[in-house]
Scaffold this active site. Structure first.
Site, PDB file in Angstrom:
ATOM      1  N   GLU A  60      60.677  43.370  11.504  1.00 56.69           N
ATOM      2  CA  GLU A  60      61.598  43.934  10.365  1.00 56.69           C
ATOM      3  C   GLU A  60      62.855  44.528  10.705  1.00 56.69           C
ATOM      4  OE1 GLU A  60      57.638  42.776   8.793  1.00 56.69           O
ATOM      5  OE2 GLU A  60      58.222  44.070  10.510  1.00 56.69           O
ATOM      6  N   ASP A  85      55.426  46.231   1.968  1.00 62.21           N
ATOM      7  CA  ASP A  85      54.742  47.266   2.714  1.00 62.21           C
ATOM      8  C   ASP A  85      55.065  47.603   4.164  1.00 62.21           C
ATOM      9  OD1 ASP A  85      51.663  47.260   1.075  1.00 62.21           O
ATOM     10  OD2 ASP A  85      52.811  45.452   0.856  1.00 62.21           O
ATOM     11  N   HIS A 127      48.957  45.396   1.748  1.00 61.34           N
ATOM     12  CA  HIS A 127      49.543  44.429   1.297  1.00 61.34           C
ATOM     13  C   HIS A 127      49.752  44.714  -0.517  1.00 61.34           C
ATOM     14  CE1 HIS A 127      48.497  42.575   5.011  1.00 61.34           C
ATOM     15  NE2 HIS A 127      49.383  42.028   4.948  1.00 61.34           N
TER      16      HIS A 127
END
Length: 324
Positions: A60, A85, A127
């Protein structure tokens, strides 16, 4: 007007912006050939090619770093996180680089970070989270949380066109459950503007995202008791529509603030402060906060149900507040 799902509305919005503006491109995990974990970008690579629909490793911080660099050169990246998340993995990039670019040296950062968030899908603690408040607290970011298909499309288009970084939270519980007729014509929904989802006179519920439907269901039950509830959908949690918050309190004089993320440090505290500053003299009762428990999101379905705010919670507190 065609009826589309919340997910399809987002898909259409991104597609149309990519057709309209060649500087818009998508970047993220499995968004190309696979079409995204929830299929938001399904078919994009066939239409726009691998240069504008870029698959990345599971990293990410790298996704945000690449998108930020592209934004600084005049591109308009739309970065997908497979689950919001894991936005924490890019926290430093977002709050210390992206959010401060314009403040530090006047550089626009026209980029969107989008992905699924939220619970009630039995996804467990990694999640199912609602991480929006991490970024509401970071100046320089806009944070959007739509509840309807119409708003989802109009807000994603507005976010892509915005010259500021926008974090766009898509509640996964709504993806295929919410369907709505939306115009085929081009339109945008302005960022920072709330809407009245249901008009009422006895008390207000201020909320957003999936909790809008909890509030609306509770309002239908309460209407049978003669209690007319006004439901305000914030749509954007940063910036907040202070005038809409004040207006509904001035109208009904009693308010419940409802959100899915945990209670402590949640948005309800900020909204309560806004009401104190803008409409304190109009209150005829205490401000009520309804939120999830201060625990990780449980995986067990019965535990998750207990953890989340429910229709019964809104009905109970509304009756108590109405009688105050």
């Amino acid at each position: 007007m065609p009826t589309v799902t919340y997910l399809e509305a987002i898909r259409q919005g991104i597609w149309e912006e990519m057709e309209r503006d060649p500087t818009v491109f998508c970047i993220g995990e499995d968004i190309g050939i696979y079409g995204g974990a929830f299929k938001v970008t399904d078919g994009f690579i066939d239409r726009f090619g691998a240069e504008r629909v870029i698959d990345t490793p599971i990293a990410e911080s790298a996704i945000v770093g690449a998108a930020f660099g592209a934004a600084l050169t005049g591109m308009r990246p739309v970065a997908e996180f497979q689950f919001m998340d894991f936005i924490g993995c890019a926290f430093n990039q977002i709050v210390n680089m992206v959010a401060k670019a314009h403040y530090r040296w006047g550089a626009p950062a026209p980029m969107v970070i989008r992905g699924p968030s939220g619970g009630n899908v039995h996804g467990g603690p990694f999640h199912s989270q609602n991480p929006e408040m991490w970024f509401v607290h970071a100046p320089g970011l806009k944070v959007v949380c739509p509840a309807t298909a119409y708003d989802a499309k109009g807000l994603i288009k507005a976010a892509i066109r915005d010259s500021n970084p926008v974090i766009f939270f898509e509640h996964k519980y709504l993806y295929r459950r919410i369907k709505e007729e939306i115009p085929a014509d081009d339109y945008v929904v302005p960022i920072g503007s709330a809407r009245v989802a249901r008009s009422g006179q006895h008390l207000s519920v201020i909320t957003y995202a999936a909790m809008v439907y909890v509030a609306l269901e509770a309002a239908d039950i309460l209407a049978k008791d003669g209690i007319e509830v006004e439901v305000v959908d914030l749509r954007t949690v940063s910036p907040l529509d202070r005038s809409a918050i004040a207006a509904t309190v001035k109208k009904t004089n009693k308010v419940i603030v409802l959100h899915e993320h945990s209670r402590t440090g949640g948005l309800a505290g900020e909204i309560a402060a806004i009401i104190n500053e803008e409409a304190f003299d109009d209150l005829d009762g205490p401000i009520v906060r309804l939120a999830s428990l201060d625990t990780p999101v449980p995986f067990s379905p019965p535990q998750e149900e207990f953890f989340l705010p429910k229709v019964s919670d809104v009905v109970r507190e509304a009756r108590r507040l109405h009688a105050y």
